[in-house]
Design an enzyme around this catalytic site. Sequence first.
Site, PDB file in Angstrom:
ATOM      1  N   LYS A 225     -12.508   7.805   1.336  1.00 38.77           N
ATOM      2  CA  LYS A 225     -12.583   6.591   2.149  1.00 38.77           C
ATOM      3  C   LYS A 225     -13.747   5.721   1.697  1.00 38.77           C
ATOM      4  CE  LYS A 225     -12.474   4.898   6.922  1.00 38.77           C
ATOM      5  NZ  LYS A 225     -11.313   4.026   6.643  1.00 38.77           N
TER       6      LYS A 225
ATOM      7  N   HIS B 256     -14.696  11.196   7.832  1.00 44.65           N
ATOM      8  CA  HIS B 256     -13.458  10.953   7.087  1.00 44.65           C
ATOM      9  C   HIS B 256     -13.490  11.675   5.746  1.00 44.65           C
ATOM     10  CE1 HIS B 256     -13.077   7.588   9.944  1.00 44.65           C
ATOM     11  NE2 HIS B 256     -11.790   7.647   9.676  1.00 44.65           N
TER      12      HIS B 256
ATOM     13  N   GLY C 266       0.829  -1.199   0.000  1.00 43.02           N
ATOM     14  CA  GLY C 266       0.000   0.000   0.000  1.00 43.02           C
ATOM     15  C   GLY C 266       0.860   1.244   0.000  1.00 43.02           C
TER      16      GLY C 266
END
Length: 264
Positions: free
Chosen positions: A160, A156, A12
Amino acid sequence: MKNKKIKIALSGSTGKMGHVILKEIKQIYNVELSILLVRKKNNKEKNVSNNETKNKSILTCTSLKNTYKNFDIMIDFSEAKNTIKNVKYCVKHKKNIIIGTTGFSDSEESFIKKSAKKICIVKSANFSHGINIIYLILENIINKIKLKKIKIIDKHHKHKQDSPSGTAIEIGRIINKKFGKYNTKREVLNNKNINFISKRKGEVIGNHTILFSNKNEILKITHKAKNRSIFAKGAIQSAIWSFKKIKGLFSMKNVVNKNEDILW
């Protein structure tokens, strides 16, 4: 430990958290980045630092195949399906893994739990010290709280994907102990005692609020992340904490509390 740096494989690496981990890992003397695992379509993207890709001591690759000798521990902030592949690889080659990925299905959660019988896994929806202190506080006070209306609010950034957040789900699991045994994501979300509210807007890093209320009073617990470095530092700290541990499923709560009570 004093003479050997812990070699970290990062999955990632092209994401928001990946960027921050790349920066923070350089600040810690006893760890070093040895592998950058990237998606094929991102292999030449600019968001992988040129300094990292040109560093001959760091292997940048799209697959973990034949890389097990190049790292000690993996830190994974990718996506659920990819993380499961990485867990399988780590189990096969006896490598510990730190999981910051969220959005797992119940069956994927079960697979991770079974895998922790063979390797050490530190899995947390949130690696900040503040949130994990809130977890510990809730565990100690939840049965004493008389306020029955409960809201868990998570805010968020608009990018997301999972909603509610993994942190909100974990808070829900802790609160569920007040009402009975609710362990799976489905059970947590179906508990009518809790109202989950998720907001996705702008570039909010991560705000979480727990509200307990009745007609007479409100108890409010809030955590706001100012930057992503708190998550990166927590993940790296977890990697160091887990070094040389053989097996078990742990969370950042174990790292913060400096204990080794296995979660299963």
